[in-house]
Scaffold this active site. Structure first.
Site, PDB file in Angstrom:
ATOM      1  N   HIS A  84     -35.351  12.806 -32.628  1.00 42.75           N
ATOM      2  CA  HIS A  84     -34.872  13.984 -32.958  1.00 42.75           C
ATOM      3  C   HIS A  84     -36.267  14.152 -34.822  1.00 42.75           C
ATOM      4  CE1 HIS A  84     -31.046  11.609 -33.558  1.00 42.75           C
ATOM      5  NE2 HIS A  84     -31.666  11.784 -34.773  1.00 42.75           N
ATOM      6  N   HIS A 118     -37.467   8.608 -43.208  1.00 43.98           N
ATOM      7  CA  HIS A 118     -37.123   9.578 -42.333  1.00 43.98           C
ATOM      8  C   HIS A 118     -37.758  11.030 -42.486  1.00 43.98           C
ATOM      9  CE1 HIS A 118     -32.951   9.242 -42.436  1.00 43.98           C
ATOM     10  NE2 HIS A 118     -32.595  10.115 -42.238  1.00 43.98           N
TER      11      HIS A 118
END
Length: 173
Positions: A84, A118
């Protein structure tokens, strides 16, 4: 048109790093605790920062929040798609070469070292950030994930409530 960014120090629980199982989805964060009980309570993502009620640190705070060594280059960077997000995990020859996060609201004399970063983004420029300000989502968000060095490794730090410190930067296109 340039990008503006907003920042805040965010402590996030294990579930914010994508370790939940089952039917995990960013589409409905309010249901995360149904999939993983660690995602329930007051110390999990997402966080809506309500500016009118946000507690600011006292003006006489002991030390400013500082990132030290941010220009140091790692030996290698491992880029992965964890299902994701795009995650960048860094490797240095020694812990002393890692960028560090100190001061501010962190425990006195605590040293946090950079482990990874991230991203969160959406299908359009009007949404994508994990966190919000006054209910407003931003185009993108990057998390710089630091762990408390005294715990030895990132994995060991995950077991402690003060093991991680995450700096979130929100971007508006």
């Amino acid at each position: 048109m340039g990008a503006r960014f907003y920042y805040g120090l965010l402590f996030v629980a294990l579930c914010a790093l994508g370790t939940v199982h089952g039917d995990f989805s960013y589409d409905d964060p309010n249901r995360w605790a149904e999939t993983d009980p660690d995602c329930g309570g007051m110390r999990q993502s997402p966080i809506d920062i309500v500016r009118s009620t946000a507690a600011l640190p006292p003006l006489d705070h002991a030390a400013p929040l500082l990132v030290e060594g941010a220009t140091r280059k790692p030996v290698s960077i491992n880029v992965t798609n964890n299902g994701h997000t795009a995650q960048y995990t860094f490797t240095w020859n020694t812990d002393s070469e890692r960028p560090t996060l100190v001061g501010g609201p962190l425990p006195l004399a605590a040293l946090y070292v950079l482990e990874q970063m991230h991203f969160h983004w959406g299908a359009d420029n009007g949404r994508g950030s994990e966190h919000t300000f006054d209910g407003k989502s931003y185009s993108a968000e990057v998390h710089f994930v630091f762990y408390k060095l005294e715990y030895g490794t990132f994995e060991q730090a995950l077991a402690h409530p003060d093991g991680l410190a995450v700096v979130g930067v929100l971007y508006e296109i």
